[in-house]
Scaffold this motif. Structure first.
Motif, mmCIF file in Angstrom:
data_model
loop_
_atom_site.group_PDB
_atom_site.id
_atom_site.type_symbol
_atom_site.label_atom_id
_atom_site.label_comp_id
_atom_site.label_asym_id
_atom_site.label_seq_id
_atom_site.Cartn_x
_atom_site.Cartn_y
_atom_site.Cartn_z
ATOM 1 N N SER A 153 0.845 -1.179 0.000
ATOM 2 C CA SER A 153 0.000 0.000 0.000
ATOM 3 C C SER A 153 0.885 1.235 0.000
ATOM 4 O O SER A 153 1.856 1.311 0.759
ATOM 5 C CB SER A 153 -0.894 -0.026 1.245
ATOM 6 O OG SER A 153 -1.656 1.149 1.316
ATOM 7 N N LEU A 154 0.591 2.210 -0.886
ATOM 8 C CA LEU A 154 1.501 3.341 -1.071
ATOM 9 C C LEU A 154 0.889 4.699 -0.710
ATOM 10 O O LEU A 154 1.568 5.711 -0.759
ATOM 11 C CB LEU A 154 1.982 3.383 -2.526
ATOM 12 C CG LEU A 154 2.916 2.255 -2.928
ATOM 13 C CD1 LEU A 154 3.072 2.197 -4.432
ATOM 14 C CD2 LEU A 154 4.275 2.410 -2.262
ATOM 15 N N VAL A 177 -1.079 8.245 -0.987
ATOM 16 C CA VAL A 177 -1.221 9.247 -2.048
ATOM 17 C C VAL A 177 0.060 9.265 -2.877
ATOM 18 O O VAL A 177 1.103 9.701 -2.401
ATOM 19 C CB VAL A 177 -1.506 10.641 -1.463
ATOM 20 C CG1 VAL A 177 -1.627 11.666 -2.586
ATOM 21 C CG2 VAL A 177 -2.783 10.624 -0.633
ATOM 22 N N PHE A 186 2.357 10.035 -6.417
ATOM 23 C CA PHE A 186 2.619 10.746 -7.668
ATOM 24 C C PHE A 186 3.279 9.778 -8.641
ATOM 25 O O PHE A 186 4.287 9.160 -8.298
ATOM 26 C CB PHE A 186 3.541 11.938 -7.382
ATOM 27 C CG PHE A 186 4.023 12.657 -8.614
ATOM 28 C CD1 PHE A 186 3.335 13.761 -9.094
ATOM 29 C CD2 PHE A 186 5.161 12.228 -9.290
ATOM 30 C CE1 PHE A 186 3.779 14.430 -10.224
ATOM 31 C CE2 PHE A 186 5.608 12.888 -10.423
ATOM 32 C CZ PHE A 186 4.918 13.995 -10.887
ATOM 33 N N LEU A 223 9.176 8.332 -0.212
ATOM 34 C CA LEU A 223 9.863 7.251 -0.913
ATOM 35 C C LEU A 223 9.899 7.635 -2.387
ATOM 36 O O LEU A 223 8.848 7.935 -2.979
ATOM 37 C CB LEU A 223 9.092 5.934 -0.755
ATOM 38 C CG LEU A 223 9.589 4.777 -1.609
ATOM 39 C CD1 LEU A 223 10.737 4.059 -0.925
ATOM 40 C CD2 LEU A 223 8.471 3.792 -1.923
ATOM 41 N N TYR A 238 10.961 6.192 -6.082
ATOM 42 C CA TYR A 238 11.297 4.962 -6.803
ATOM 43 C C TYR A 238 11.751 5.343 -8.202
ATOM 44 O O TYR A 238 11.027 6.004 -8.936
ATOM 45 C CB TYR A 238 10.058 4.060 -6.853
ATOM 46 C CG TYR A 238 10.344 2.641 -7.274
ATOM 47 C CD1 TYR A 238 10.437 1.614 -6.345
ATOM 48 C CD2 TYR A 238 10.527 2.320 -8.616
ATOM 49 C CE1 TYR A 238 10.696 0.303 -6.728
ATOM 50 C CE2 TYR A 238 10.802 1.014 -9.007
ATOM 51 C CZ TYR A 238 10.877 0.016 -8.057
ATOM 52 O OH TYR A 238 11.141 -1.272 -8.441
ATOM 53 N N GLN A 280 15.539 2.726 -4.912
ATOM 54 C CA GLN A 280 14.586 3.391 -4.040
ATOM 55 C C GLN A 280 15.339 4.254 -3.037
ATOM 56 O O GLN A 280 16.307 3.807 -2.445
ATOM 57 C CB GLN A 280 13.745 2.372 -3.272
ATOM 58 C CG GLN A 280 12.910 1.464 -4.151
ATOM 59 C CD GLN A 280 11.986 0.568 -3.354
ATOM 60 O OE1 GLN A 280 11.171 1.037 -2.581
ATOM 61 N NE2 GLN A 280 12.132 -0.731 -3.530
ATOM 62 N N PHE A 281 14.840 5.472 -2.862
ATOM 63 C CA PHE A 281 15.418 6.388 -1.886
ATOM 64 C C PHE A 281 14.344 6.840 -0.902
ATOM 65 O O PHE A 281 13.191 7.033 -1.291
ATOM 66 C CB PHE A 281 15.974 7.635 -2.589
ATOM 67 C CG PHE A 281 17.078 7.320 -3.551
ATOM 68 C CD1 PHE A 281 18.373 7.155 -3.098
ATOM 69 C CD2 PHE A 281 16.823 7.184 -4.906
ATOM 70 C CE1 PHE A 281 19.400 6.860 -3.977
ATOM 71 C CE2 PHE A 281 17.840 6.886 -5.794
ATOM 72 C CZ PHE A 281 19.130 6.718 -5.336
ATOM 73 N N GLU A 288 19.524 5.296 0.543
ATOM 74 C CA GLU A 288 19.212 4.356 -0.525
ATOM 75 C C GLU A 288 18.751 3.059 0.128
ATOM 76 O O GLU A 288 19.420 2.539 1.033
ATOM 77 C CB GLU A 288 20.453 4.130 -1.403
ATOM 78 C CG GLU A 288 20.137 3.301 -2.639
ATOM 79 C CD GLU A 288 21.341 3.104 -3.533
ATOM 80 O OE1 GLU A 288 22.363 3.807 -3.365
ATOM 81 O OE2 GLU A 288 21.278 2.219 -4.413
ATOM 82 N N PHE A 296 7.809 6.821 -9.401
ATOM 83 C CA PHE A 296 6.734 7.299 -8.534
ATOM 84 C C PHE A 296 7.287 7.809 -7.218
ATOM 85 O O PHE A 296 8.436 7.513 -6.860
ATOM 86 C CB PHE A 296 5.651 6.217 -8.316
ATOM 87 C CG PHE A 296 6.042 5.038 -7.475
ATOM 88 C CD1 PHE A 296 5.971 5.091 -6.077
ATOM 89 C CD2 PHE A 296 6.448 3.858 -8.061
ATOM 90 C CE1 PHE A 296 6.307 3.989 -5.306
ATOM 91 C CE2 PHE A 296 6.798 2.746 -7.299
ATOM 92 C CZ PHE A 296 6.722 2.810 -5.907
ATOM 93 N N ILE A 297 6.471 8.606 -6.530
ATOM 94 C CA ILE A 297 6.835 9.208 -5.242
ATOM 95 C C ILE A 297 5.660 9.004 -4.296
ATOM 96 O O ILE A 297 4.532 9.370 -4.631
ATOM 97 C CB ILE A 297 7.128 10.720 -5.393
ATOM 98 C CG1 ILE A 297 8.204 10.956 -6.463
ATOM 99 C CG2 ILE A 297 7.525 11.344 -4.064
ATOM 100 C CD1 ILE A 297 8.351 12.420 -6.877
ATOM 101 N N SER A 298 5.918 8.409 -3.118
ATOM 102 C CA SER A 298 4.875 8.132 -2.131
ATOM 103 C C SER A 298 5.324 8.624 -0.760
ATOM 104 O O SER A 298 6.521 8.787 -0.523
ATOM 105 C CB SER A 298 4.609 6.625 -2.037
ATOM 106 O OG SER A 298 4.068 6.116 -3.219
ATOM 107 N N PRO A 299 4.388 8.817 0.165
ATOM 108 C CA PRO A 299 4.791 9.122 1.548
ATOM 109 C C PRO A 299 5.543 7.924 2.135
ATOM 110 O O PRO A 299 5.087 6.782 2.014
ATOM 111 C CB PRO A 299 3.468 9.325 2.291
ATOM 112 C CG PRO A 299 2.382 9.265 1.288
ATOM 113 C CD PRO A 299 2.928 8.759 0.004
ATOM 114 N N THR A 306 3.671 5.455 4.675
ATOM 115 C CA THR A 306 2.804 4.414 4.136
ATOM 116 C C THR A 306 3.602 3.364 3.359
ATOM 117 O O THR A 306 3.423 2.161 3.552
ATOM 118 C CB THR A 306 1.778 5.030 3.151
ATOM 119 O OG1 THR A 306 1.299 6.250 3.674
ATOM 120 C CG2 THR A 306 0.634 4.069 2.898
ATOM 121 N N ALA A 307 4.489 3.813 2.532
ATOM 122 C CA ALA A 307 5.139 2.918 1.565
ATOM 123 C C ALA A 307 6.042 1.896 2.236
ATOM 124 O O ALA A 307 6.178 0.769 1.764
ATOM 125 C CB ALA A 307 5.940 3.746 0.563
#
Lengths: 83, 83, 83, 83, 83, 83, 83
Positions: free
Chosen positions: A59-60, A62, A64, B21, B23, B29-30, B50, B72-75, B78-79
């Motif tokens: 699960s990611l 919100v 982008f 996060l 990707y 992944q950072f 990293e 993609f970029i996620s919080p 959550t990720a």
């Protein structure tokens, strides 16, 4: 059923607030509620789930997604039913 | 919850100062605090780590990431929880 | 038979409302009714079916396909007959 | 600590004259003193060393690196410490 | 023999109505009659045949080929003779 | 030593008439005297030698190299010494 | 010998009517007489021969080559001698 689709981006506009499947170039698949998009097909999904073989991988939240990586976008209801 | 997201870049603006996060296309992944971004999705993260399989591979400090490599970029909260 | 094709996009215009085969760079093939396209070759297909060896792999509904991934587009009637 | 970073390129400006790690798309890593950059992220490093597993592979002198190949740029002091 | 070719697109203009071999980046080859092209090298072929080892693999009819995938275009009469 | 390098292209300008090592994306390496370059990093080398493991693979004469394939450019004197 | 080369495209202009070796990104090599080119490095060769290990693989006639696939261009006389 598909009224009002004159240009490709119209279908994205119609999908706002609905759950979509986003398939990326490298094979990654995401399901989430489409919050926003722009002409580069940059997307923001809410409640994003990365999928693998119709199962949730992680699960990611919100998320982008950069438009140049997008291969196709379908309604999640249809796309996940028949796989 | 996700108020005020009209355009995709709004979600990046909301993420400034928060841990995200990121990707990349090749699978890197950072995790780091988002300091800055531009319309090309060039990013600067602070305290960049990293990641590899949810573990820190190396610490990179203040890192510039070229936008065309971003998938993609996620919080991060959550990720990293459910992977 | 192929009257009125002055520019490549004319053939897409003639295909609106007809079933087409869309072949993507990574090898994916879709069949569906062409609803819309733009100058970037972004497409929207209705009743989209992802194909594999002339068999339907999954049904995707109204699907947005990003133009930069498209390799070629043919009439489905011809393309699926002889494969 | 990271004051004055409004836009991503600010961090490159702050890095001028300092030793940076430059990581390229194909996996190549360079360490050198950042002499110049432009908006395409084209870079010039002085005393450039191509690195492999934290060891110097070869010395390259004043090196021009094409921006479209750059994945990320970090301070060498941090990036080489923890690998 | 090759009079009047000042710019590369002149050779495509001379090929209109003639059978050409179109070779794509991933290795696909098409033979068909060139109906139209634009400055992006988007093409439309009539009676398009996908070729494999000088044999027809499938018949595709009037086909749109996206220009950015094209590697080279030759007269079919020459190209298929000596392979 | 590296005076007068304000922008990345300055180092190419300083290298005109000198022997450089040009490393391309796919791994090819060329050594030759830099005759000309433009803002796309298109290059012309004189007495170009294609290199493989610090040995000359073949001699190519006056060679045009397309800029979008270039990964990095270094002085040949430094780059070939330590490999 | 190499007089009058101020910009990279000058060397292509000097090569008009001469036999050149064109090396593409995927490894394909062509030899032919340069008839035309443009700023995108789109090329037209006459008497084009696709080469493999310094041997002719097939004869292609008047061939259009898309510029974005070109890696380098050399005089055929030099390039084919020492391979």
């Amino acid at each position: 059923m598909v009224n009002g689709i004159e240009r490709p981006l119209d279908v994205l506009n119609n999908s706002k607030g609905k759950e979509v499947l986003v398939y990326l170039r490298g094979g990654k698949q995401f399901v989430g509620t489409l919050l926003a998009f722009d002409i580069h097909i940059n997307l923001v999904l809410d409640n994003t789930k990365e999928m693998h073989d119709n199962e949730m991988k992680r699960s990611l939240g919100v998320t982008f997604i950069r438009g140049t990586e997008v291969l196709f976008i379908s309604p999640a209801s249809t796309a996940l039913k028949d796989e």
